[in-house]
Design a protein around this motif. Structure first.
Motif: not given
Ligand code: SF4
Lengths: 468, 201
Positions: A65, A131, A133, A348-349, A409, A412-413, A431
């Motif tokens: 992250h 987490d 996801h 992202s994941c 990540c 994504c965040l 997401n």
């Molecule tokens: S890519 Fe985004 S949704 Fe996936 S684990 Fe990382 S922060 Fe969380």
């Protein structure tokens, strides 16, 4: 004869270590994935109580992250708090003897991409991670869900989780998808149908021809967003594609163990006549490439549609829609295709796997990113990155004007340096389009990788079918 | 864990639906390695402007709600990420009970691990409680976990459901890990059997 069971029932039953009279169970956990943000307090708790990690060989940690994704990151993390969290994970992994993929390791990446890639995630397992996801791993027919930090500590100490069984929900996608429609469009369309609370209290099993036809990468995309529909987990029954994907991965069983595993995995499907508490059926042909217009993943519409008006909704959703439109800076009635964007994020994941990069590169090949746009690709893991370089995808992205980043990540965040500035508008393959998710007052439109690539070329949300 | 038996306090109304964990505690505050001290950042982006000044019309900034101990919220409260920082921040602010028509699963679980009672009620009842909360500081609501009842400021009583095991843990302030460790014989047994049945795990 025993009653017919769903896939969820079967995995659940195989993992109950203890059941109290009121149905509260201790569910045994086969794999525990750990990242730097939700774990420090859990390890701290263990230390304070003088406890050990019960099954370090089933526990895998990777920082994702907070890590910068710029090419110079070997120089270290400049943000002090981020560095402290990553350092804490380094130390905790070492002190407690768990498997670890540090930032410097080519196998490092987003925890939900690394797990399957390394063969840690296998059919029929219970998988947890601090987490939400974690649902991603359900693509293998494993029961996988997110937990909070107290539960992370509980699993570290006991290798179990206190759980009550959820209800069974079936989401069937029948028939074939039309060209230009992807796994991301399926999963967003399902949330559009059920709402973000529609899955609350359920474990979803996705099935039907359109799901079967998806690759493992696509199935992971679908399950990844089960949580956005409120479900505890999303599952897809394993099949030949699953076994093919798993075979030969570093931590997958080999030889006789493989044969024994395969025998059990082949029993992991929902029996004829098993009971589902809720069933949703969507025709594959009816799914279009979609985008989100608001600040909840349920705010989703086909790209050919227009921005809705708050009057189109009822109850509490009227206020929420008003707030969303104001936040997003959109006027009801405007065509979604007319929404101008300034940033494109592919990663992202949800969509940071090799197939996602291939889909985006197929649209970008020989084209250029619109002038003045910021566009970046962040592979989900170091290995995805390496493969994309080998396949020539990296060159396509770079030639088009995309930044080619290291794994994490990322945007994504926005816990790391990759963030939207105030008012910036992004077509993103991630997401969540929550307020501030990708940066303070940043605006997010969720799309598939192909749609993100199309938007990068034109500078506005675009129907990718016009480019195919 | 702190016990939860019975509280009588101010309830703050937040009728917005889908209040997500990014709203409850934005990600910039997840970089802590501690559990405490997050209350000052609860609902940060709704509560403060960029310069750190309070936004006056946000409910918890209004004088009558600054000491709220109960939150009455719109549907699907706590959706989004698994961050336990959300309940940590709520608790640290001083809120001990959240009432809504539904909660996201992980958030709901996380509340119980931190001495917070989440209560699910039907829409009509949440509407009544929302109105009661809107009366401000004089309207004190009582939440009694033992009897499983909420009493509004004007004496209306609403019973609520709660899982018996969770209630037991909350009332007695029990630590889950300690309880589970008492069952380590069952876990050992399961592990040995699983080792035979699925040796590849
Ligand atoms: S890519 Fe985004 S949704 Fe996936 S684990 Fe990382 S922060 Fe969380």
């Amino acid at each position: 004869m025993t009653a017919p069971k769903t896939l969820y029932d079967k995995i659940w039953d195989a993992h109950v270590a203890d059941e109290a009279d009121d149905g509260t169970c201790l569910l045994y956990i086969d794999r525990h994935l750990v990242h730097e943000v939700t774990s420090p307090q859990a390890f701290e708790g263990l230390r304070m109580a003088g406890r050990k990690v019960r099954a370090p060989e089933k526990t895998i940690a990777v920082p994702d992250h907070n890590v910068p994704t710029t090419l110079d990151r070997a120089g270290g993390i400049t943000n002090e708090e981020s560095r402290i969290q990553v350092d804490a994970l380094d130390k905790n992994a070492k002190d407690f003897g768990i498997h670890y993929y540090p930032v410097s390791d080519v196998r490092q990446g987003i925890v939900h991409i690394v797990g399957p890639e390394q063969g840690w995630t296998l059919p029929g397992m219970t998988v947890v991670c601090g987490d939400s996801h974690t649902a991603t791993h359900g693509a293998f027919g494993s029961l996988a869900h997110g937990i909070g930090t107290s539960e992370v500590e509980h699993v570290l100490a006991t290798q179990t989780l206190i759980q009550k069984k959820s209800k069974n929900m079936k989401v069937e996608i029948t028939g074939k998808l039309r060209p230009g429609v992807t796994a991301k469009d399926i999963t967003l369309s399902v949330i559009g149908e059920t709402g973000t609370a529609g899955g609350t209290g359920y474990v979803i099993e996705y099935c039907g021809e359109a799901i079967r036809d998806l690759s493992m990468e696509g199935r992971m995309t679908v399950c990844n967003m089960a949580i956005e529909g409120g479900a505890r987990a999303g599952l897809i029954a394993p099949d030949e594609k699953t076994f093919e994907y798993v075979k030969g991965r570093p931590h997958a069983p080999k030889g006789a163990a493989w044969e024994a595993a395969l025998e059990w995995w082949k029993t992991l499907y929902t029996d004829e006549g098993a009971h589902f508490d809720k069933v949703i059926t969507i025709k594959g042909e009816d799914i279009a490439p979609v985008v989100t217009w608001g600040t909840s993943p349920e705010d989703v519409l086909p790209i050919t549609d227009v921005v809705p008006s708050p009057d189109d909704f009822q109850g509490g959703k009227v206020e929420a829609a008003k707030r969303s439109l104001e936040y997003m800076g959109l006027t009801p009635g405007m065509k979604l295709e007319d929404i101008q964007i300034d940033t494109v994020f592919i990663g992202s994941c949800t969509n940071g796997r090799i197939e996602d990069l291939r889909a985006a590169a197929a649209i970008l090949k020989g084209k250029k990113v619109k002038d003045g746009m910021r566009a970046m690709v962040v592979p989900g893991s170091g290995l995805v990155r390496a493969q994309a370089e080998e396949e020539g995808l990296a060159e396509i992205f770079k030639d088009a004007g995309f930044e080619w980043r290291l794994a994490g990540c990322s945007m994504c965040l926005a816990m790391n340096p990759d963030q939207l500035a105030e008012g910036e508008r992004c077509a993103s393959t991630s997401n969540r389009n929550f307020e501030g998710r990708q940066g303070y007052k940043g605006r997010t439109h969720l799309v598939s990788p192909a749609m993100a690539a199309a938007a990068a070329i034109t500078g506005h949300l675009t129907d990718v079918r016009e480019m195919m | 864990m702190d016990k939860f038996e019975k509280i009588t306090g101010i309830a703050a109304p937040m009728p917005l639906v889908n209040i997500d964990t990014d709203m409850i505690i934005p990600k910039v505050f997840l970089k802590t390695i501690k559990r405490s001290g997050l209350g000052v950042n609860l609902f940060d982006e709704m509560r403060f402007d960029r310069e750190g000044n309070e936004i006056p019309d946000f409910v918890l900034n209004k004088p009558q709600y600054r000491d709220a101990e109960v939150l009455v919220a719109g549907d699907n409260f706590g959706c989004g990420s698994s961050r336990e920082h959300a309940p940590w921040a709520i608790k640290d602010f001083g809120i001990r009970c959240v009432i809504s028509t539904s909660f996201a699963d992980i958030f709901y679980n996380n509340c119980f691990k931190n001495g917070i009672l989440p209560i699910v009620l039907p829409q009509e009842q949440v509407d009544v409680l929302m109105q009661d909360a809107e009366k401000g500081a004089n309207a004190r609501m009582t939440v009694d976990l033992e009897s499983q009842e909420i009493t509004t400021s004007d004496g209306q009583v609403f019973p609520f459901e709660v899982d018996a095991f969770r209630k037991h843990c909350l009332i007695n302030g029990l630590d889950d890990i300690g309880l589970t460790m008492e069952k380590s014989a069952s876990i050992d047994r399961f592990e040995s059997a699983a080792q035979v049945a699925r040796p590849w795990v």
